[in-house]
Write an enzyme that holds these catalytic residues in place. Structure first.
Site, short mmCIF file in Angstrom:
data_model
loop_
_atom_site.label_atom_id
_atom_site.label_comp_id
_atom_site.label_asym_id
_atom_site.label_seq_id
_atom_site.Cartn_x
_atom_site.Cartn_y
_atom_site.Cartn_z
N SER A 111 1.31 45.41 -0.93
CA SER A 111 1.42 46.51 -0.03
C SER A 111 2.21 46.45 1.43
CB SER A 111 0.07 47.08 0.10
OG SER A 111 0.07 48.41 0.81
N ASP A 253 0.71 54.14 -9.13
CA ASP A 253 0.42 53.61 -7.86
C ASP A 253 0.92 54.39 -6.64
OD1 ASP A 253 0.81 51.62 -5.93
OD2 ASP A 253 1.85 50.26 -7.07
N HIS A 280 -2.66 51.26 -7.29
CA HIS A 280 -2.34 50.48 -6.11
C HIS A 280 -2.72 48.81 -6.29
CE1 HIS A 280 -0.10 50.21 -2.57
NE2 HIS A 280 -1.12 49.73 -1.96
#
Length: 299
Positions: A111, A253, A280
């Site tokens: 991320s 995601d 995610h």
């Protein structure tokens, strides 16, 4: 397992900051160590501990601003202080402290950690980088918004109304908003049930304990991008990454294909893996498959 702290001298701070780290495995073995950059900003290392399934030396650390590293709540809202450059400098400082600045290393970023990894990988400091993993990340905020907006429009209408009202009033502290965000998180943060999985809860708890970096750099929630990263992009620099690169995202995601595509288009030596039945936190939702892809890539 070894834990320690690295002193990090930051201009403008009266005293050095401290970067907490944890080493799992032997950095002096023949295996190339994997340095793990967590997301958030401010989510801390805890939620990525499933990576201990990998059979390579691992370096976890908490970026300053949260976790076991130095907290600086007095810098809340200071966009000039909480910069990408600050975290690149912290990474370089940690690598030097650990003696990893002049030997081959692998870098993993999840991320925001993937954004940071890409930023670092295009600099001269990355000359010792062997392999790069960018997981569930984004190449620019513009492409991220496209993906997020698409997912948002698929939420129940009553949830969308609550989200819209919160953004109009700039009041993100109501129970109704928290409930609406949870609907989104259950769809696109993690599919593991019961929700939240311990790893998800660990990340969310750090945001609640100290939201300085997340609030300043990102915003009040994943659906409201108001922080200093709001116009961020690494796309023009991606061609500089020449090392083998593994890209990972998932069907559900937050990091939709539109925001991962520039990595694939611009990093010449890249491989893209997309996981089914995951969001995610793919490393939680499909832990075994996720670890297998990374282990195969590193080997």
């Amino acid at each position: 397992m070894t834990e320690g702290t690295a002193l990090f001298h930051v201009p403008g701070l009266a005293e050095p900051a401290r970067t907490w780290y944890k080493i799992i495995g032997d950095l002096h073995s023949k295996s190339t160590p994997l340095v793990i950059l967590h997301g958030g900003p401010g989510a801390c290392h805890d939620y990525l501990l499933p990576l201990t399934d990998l059979s390579v030396p691992l370096v976890f650390y908490d970026q300053i601003g949260n976790g076991k590293s130095t907290h600086l709540p007095e810098r809340n809202g200071d966009e000039d202080f909480w910069s990408v450059e600050l975290f690149k400098n912290e990474l370089n400082n940690l690598l030097k402290h650990l003696g990893l600045d002049s030997r081959p290393i692998d870098i993993y970023g999840h991320s925001w950690g993937g954004m940071l990894a890409a930023e670092w990988a295009v600099t001269q400091s990355s000359s010792n980088l062997r392999r790069l993993i960018i997981s569930n990340s984004l190449a620019s905020m513009d492409t991220w918004r496209i993906g997020i907006t698409s997912l948002r429009k698929q939420l129940p209408e009553d949830v969308q109304v609550v989200l819209d009202e919160a953004e109009k009033s700039q009041n993100f502290e109501t129970p109704e908003y928290a409930d609406a965000i949870e609907v989104f998180y259950k769809r696109h943060l993690s599919l593991a049930r019961p929700y939240p999985a311990p790893e998800v809860e660990a990340a969310l708890n750090w945001f609640e304990a100290d939201g300085t970096t997340y609030g300043t750099m990102y915003g009040p929630s994943e659906l409201s991008i108001t922080g200093s990263l709001r116009n961020w992009t690494i796309v023009p620099e991606l061609h500089k990454i020449k090392v083998p690169t593994l890209l990972i995202n998932a069907v559900n995601d937050e990091a939709q294909d539109v925001t991962m595509q520039p990595f694939a288009d611009n990093i010449e030596n890249s491989k893209w893996v997309k996981l089914d039945n995951a969001a995610h936190f793919s490393h939680v939702d499909q832990r075994e498959e996720y670890i297998r892809h990374i282990q195969d890539f590193l080997e």
